[in-house]
Motif scaffolding. Structure first.
Motif, PDB file in Angstrom:
ATOM      1  N   GLY A 215     -51.041 -99.878-109.526  1.00  0.00           N
ATOM      2  CA  GLY A 215     -52.460 -99.989-109.834  1.00  0.00           C
ATOM      3  C   GLY A 215     -52.774 -99.745-111.302  1.00  0.00           C
ATOM      4  O   GLY A 215     -53.580-100.463-111.908  1.00  0.00           O
ATOM      5  N   ALA A 216     -52.147 -98.723-111.902  1.00  0.00           N
ATOM      6  CA  ALA A 216     -52.390 -98.423-113.313  1.00  0.00           C
ATOM      7  C   ALA A 216     -51.929 -99.570-114.193  1.00  0.00           C
ATOM      8  O   ALA A 216     -52.570 -99.897-115.205  1.00  0.00           O
ATOM      9  CB  ALA A 216     -51.675 -97.130-113.703  1.00  0.00           C
TER      10      ALA A 216
ATOM     11  N   MET B  95     -53.037-104.445-117.588  1.00  0.00           N
ATOM     12  CA  MET B  95     -52.924-105.873-117.882  1.00  0.00           C
ATOM     13  C   MET B  95     -54.307-106.486-118.102  1.00  0.00           C
ATOM     14  O   MET B  95     -54.504-107.287-119.032  1.00  0.00           O
ATOM     15  CB  MET B  95     -52.189-106.583-116.747  1.00  0.00           C
ATOM     16  CG  MET B  95     -51.904-108.050-117.014  1.00  0.00           C
ATOM     17  SD  MET B  95     -50.661-108.735-115.883  1.00  0.00           S
ATOM     18  CE  MET B  95     -51.536-108.542-114.304  1.00  0.00           C
ATOM     19  N   ASP B  96     -55.273-106.100-117.269  1.00  0.00           N
ATOM     20  CA  ASP B  96     -56.633-106.619-117.419  1.00  0.00           C
ATOM     21  C   ASP B  96     -57.271-106.129-118.719  1.00  0.00           C
ATOM     22  O   ASP B  96     -58.007-106.873-119.386  1.00  0.00           O
ATOM     23  CB  ASP B  96     -57.494-106.186-116.230  1.00  0.00           C
ATOM     24  CG  ASP B  96     -57.136-106.923-114.947  1.00  0.00           C
ATOM     25  OD1 ASP B  96     -56.628-108.055-115.037  1.00  0.00           O
ATOM     26  OD2 ASP B  96     -57.362-106.359-113.859  1.00  0.00           O
ATOM     27  N   ILE B  97     -56.982-104.876-119.085  1.00  0.00           N
ATOM     28  CA  ILE B  97     -57.553-104.304-120.303  1.00  0.00           C
ATOM     29  C   ILE B  97     -56.940-104.936-121.547  1.00  0.00           C
ATOM     30  O   ILE B  97     -57.631-105.200-122.538  1.00  0.00           O
ATOM     31  CB  ILE B  97     -57.331-102.772-120.308  1.00  0.00           C
ATOM     32  CG1 ILE B  97     -58.305-102.105-119.322  1.00  0.00           C
ATOM     33  CG2 ILE B  97     -57.502-102.188-121.706  1.00  0.00           C
ATOM     34  CD1 ILE B  97     -58.043-100.632-119.133  1.00  0.00           C
TER      35      ILE B  97
ATOM     36  N   PHE C  73     -43.047-105.833-114.085  1.00  0.00           N
ATOM     37  CA  PHE C  73     -44.326-105.766-114.801  1.00  0.00           C
ATOM     38  C   PHE C  73     -44.247-106.505-116.131  1.00  0.00           C
ATOM     39  O   PHE C  73     -45.207-107.138-116.561  1.00  0.00           O
ATOM     40  CB  PHE C  73     -44.725-104.304-115.011  1.00  0.00           C
ATOM     41  CG  PHE C  73     -46.052-104.122-115.709  1.00  0.00           C
ATOM     42  CD1 PHE C  73     -47.143-104.905-115.382  1.00  0.00           C
ATOM     43  CD2 PHE C  73     -46.204-103.162-116.695  1.00  0.00           C
ATOM     44  CE1 PHE C  73     -48.370-104.743-116.018  1.00  0.00           C
ATOM     45  CE2 PHE C  73     -47.418-102.989-117.339  1.00  0.00           C
ATOM     46  CZ  PHE C  73     -48.500-103.783-117.004  1.00  0.00           C
ATOM     47  N   LYS C  74     -43.086-106.459-116.765  1.00  0.00           N
ATOM     48  CA  LYS C  74     -42.906-107.188-118.021  1.00  0.00           C
ATOM     49  C   LYS C  74     -43.139-108.681-117.802  1.00  0.00           C
ATOM     50  O   LYS C  74     -43.787-109.354-118.622  1.00  0.00           O
ATOM     51  CB  LYS C  74     -41.494-106.957-118.562  1.00  0.00           C
ATOM     52  CG  LYS C  74     -41.216-107.675-119.889  1.00  0.00           C
ATOM     53  CD  LYS C  74     -39.747-107.705-120.234  1.00  0.00           C
ATOM     54  CE  LYS C  74     -38.980-108.655-119.322  1.00  0.00           C
ATOM     55  NZ  LYS C  74     -37.580-108.867-119.753  1.00  0.00           N
ATOM     56  N   ASP C  75     -42.626-109.205-116.692  1.00  0.00           N
ATOM     57  CA  ASP C  75     -42.790-110.631-116.411  1.00  0.00           C
ATOM     58  C   ASP C  75     -44.253-110.997-116.222  1.00  0.00           C
ATOM     59  O   ASP C  75     -44.706-112.057-116.677  1.00  0.00           O
ATOM     60  CB  ASP C  75     -41.982-111.017-115.169  1.00  0.00           C
ATOM     61  CG  ASP C  75     -40.488-110.737-115.329  1.00  0.00           C
ATOM     62  OD1 ASP C  75     -40.006-110.822-116.472  1.00  0.00           O
ATOM     63  OD2 ASP C  75     -39.836-110.428-114.318  1.00  0.00           O
ATOM     64  N   LEU C  76     -45.006-110.141-115.544  1.00  0.00           N
ATOM     65  CA  LEU C  76     -46.432-110.403-115.342  1.00  0.00           C
ATOM     66  C   LEU C  76     -47.175-110.428-116.674  1.00  0.00           C
ATOM     67  O   LEU C  76     -48.054-111.276-116.891  1.00  0.00           O
ATOM     68  CB  LEU C  76     -47.039-109.332-114.430  1.00  0.00           C
ATOM     69  CG  LEU C  76     -46.619-109.358-112.961  1.00  0.00           C
ATOM     70  CD1 LEU C  76     -47.293-108.224-112.195  1.00  0.00           C
ATOM     71  CD2 LEU C  76     -46.968-110.699-112.311  1.00  0.00           C
ATOM     72  N   LEU C  77     -46.827-109.498-117.566  1.00  0.00           N
ATOM     73  CA  LEU C  77     -47.465-109.481-118.885  1.00  0.00           C
ATOM     74  C   LEU C  77     -47.151-110.754-119.663  1.00  0.00           C
ATOM     75  O   LEU C  77     -48.034-111.344-120.297  1.00  0.00           O
ATOM     76  CB  LEU C  77     -46.996-108.252-119.662  1.00  0.00           C
ATOM     77  CG  LEU C  77     -47.499-106.903-119.151  1.00  0.00           C
ATOM     78  CD1 LEU C  77     -46.708-105.757-119.786  1.00  0.00           C
ATOM     79  CD2 LEU C  77     -48.989-106.731-119.433  1.00  0.00           C
ATOM     80  N   GLU C  78     -45.907-111.174-119.602  1.00  0.00           N
ATOM     81  CA  GLU C  78     -45.514-112.387-120.310  1.00  0.00           C
ATOM     82  C   GLU C  78     -46.224-113.613-119.749  1.00  0.00           C
ATOM     83  O   GLU C  78     -46.600-114.526-120.506  1.00  0.00           O
ATOM     84  CB  GLU C  78     -44.001-112.559-120.239  1.00  0.00           C
ATOM     85  CG  GLU C  78     -43.233-111.526-121.078  1.00  0.00           C
ATOM     86  CD  GLU C  78     -41.726-111.644-120.944  1.00  0.00           C
ATOM     87  OE1 GLU C  78     -41.022-111.129-121.820  1.00  0.00           O
ATOM     88  OE2 GLU C  78     -41.266-112.246-119.945  1.00  0.00           O
TER      89      GLU C  78
END
Length: 383
Positions: A14-15, A20-22, A40-45
């Protein structure tokens, strides 16, 4: 304003989803530094948010760690600290998103004289953290320029633990409402893919599999419900909680629920999965700092039953936009599930009211505007 975001996890909890939204509006002038690699790195990319992994293995300090264990991990922090200090000199603000990130971020802030923002996603209480870790978190957070709490509950716990009230601002998580409006044909296709009986009354539970998230409570409640009511569990074990998964599987057998329970593991299509459920339950045994899945269910137009503690009490007006049940009360939970099953029209009226409230109160565009206003004074901080 150039921001160095720091997060301790490679897993998209959740954090991390909040971060990512921020970070998305700042992606042309920010970097997300992760203390460990992971999905999580993949989602950011995928969101074109700059990201850098600083270590391949997590530093093993748990929320219940002792002082001795915490001190023994200091040597492992030094290489990370060196990297963070070097990066921080290229940015205007250090934004620590998790407790371990706070440790390295606070020291880097002291060395580089960059303002420190700590985004508090946890309730700093004995039910969540050891005394040692609470003291470390509060001591370091009190040296920050700003502490952002994700609910009144997290703010109150921080202050009660010794946090400075004047540092705190409350900022709820933000969401994009349109992402939770799932067309009927997509729902039907997903139900067919998963071989879900559309005549079954599906109760959903969306969380990592962890004892404090209370999946066992829903199982106990399900055993008290009619056989046409079944449960979907979306989420998987993290942080060494495999024993709890085995406990849940054994409990399903002991209660004779093999044909009424589906464990679907971690999934990236939470809104789509929620749309297949008639009801969403939240059963945390300790106060929830915010309750992301509660808002997501509301945005999906699904009725919600949540534990009556922590941030959940700020999200739901019981009987108007959902229902609150006492924690660890399977019979009360079962009674409310049965009520929703037997009164679908009334439940849907409440779900629609919740959807409207969530769309207004937790809209990501509004939340990001609020964050920009909160961060704006830091742009004039001396560096």
């Amino acid at each position: 304003m150039k921001i160095l975001f720091i997060d301790q996890s490679g897993q998209p909890g959740g954090a991390e989803l909040c971060l990512m939204d921020i970070a998305r509006p700042y992606r042309d002038r920010c970097l997300v530094a992760l203390l460990v690699d992971g999905p999580f790195k993949d989602l950011l990319e995928q969101q074109q948010i700059p990201v850098q992994v600083l270590a391949q293995q997590s530093i093993e300090i748990r929320k219940d760690s002792s002082l001795w264990l915490a001190l023994s991990r200091i040597p492992a922090l030094l290489p990370l600290l060196g990297q963070v200090v070097k990066l921080a000199r290229q940015f205007d603000v250090i934004y620590a998103n998790t407790p371990k990130a706070l440790v390295v971020g606070a020291i880097a802030s002291l060395i580089t004289r960059r303002p420190l923002v700590y985004h508090l996603h946890d309730i700093l209480s004995a039910s969540h953290f050891s005394h040692t870790n609470r003291q470390i978190a509060v001591t370091l957070a009190n040296r920050a320029t700003l502490v952002i709490a994700n609910s009144h509950a997290t703010q109150a716990a921080f202050i009660e633990a010794g946090g400075r009230p004047e540092l705190t601002r409350i900022l709820y998580n933000g969401f994009q409402p349109d992402n939770y409006l799932i067309p009927l044909h997509e729902q039907e296709a997903l139900a067919k893919e998963l071989d879900l009986n559309r005549d079954t009354f599906w109760v959903g539970h969306f969380s990592r599999l962890s004892h404090w998230k209370g999946q066992h409570i829903l199982l106990d409640a399900l055993a008290l419900c009619p056989e046409e009511i079944s449960a979907l569990f979306v989420g998987d074990a993290l942080f060494g909680e495999a024993d709890y998964v085995q406990h849940l599987q054994a409990k399903v057998k002991d209660l004779g629920l093999e044909n009424r329970v589906r464990f679907l593991g971690f999934r990236n299509d939470v809104p789509q999965m929620m749309s297949l459920c008639h009801l969403i339950t939240h059963t945390s045994t300790a106060p929830e700092p915010f309750g992301r899945v509660i808002v997501e269910a509301m945005l999906c137009g699904r009725p919600v039953i949540a534990a009556n503690a922590g941030g959940a009490t700020e999200l739901i007006n019981s009987g108007q936009t959902g229902w609150l049940c006492e924690s660890n009360a399977p019979q009360q939970l079962a009674d409310q599930i049965i009520f929703c099953h037997q009164h679908p029209e009334q439940s849907q009226v409440i779900a629609k009211a919740a959807q409207q409230k969530a769309s207004q109160d937790f809209n990501l565009s509004v939340v990001n505007q609020q964050l920009a206003q909160i961060l704006q004074p830091l742009s004039s901080e001396p560096t």
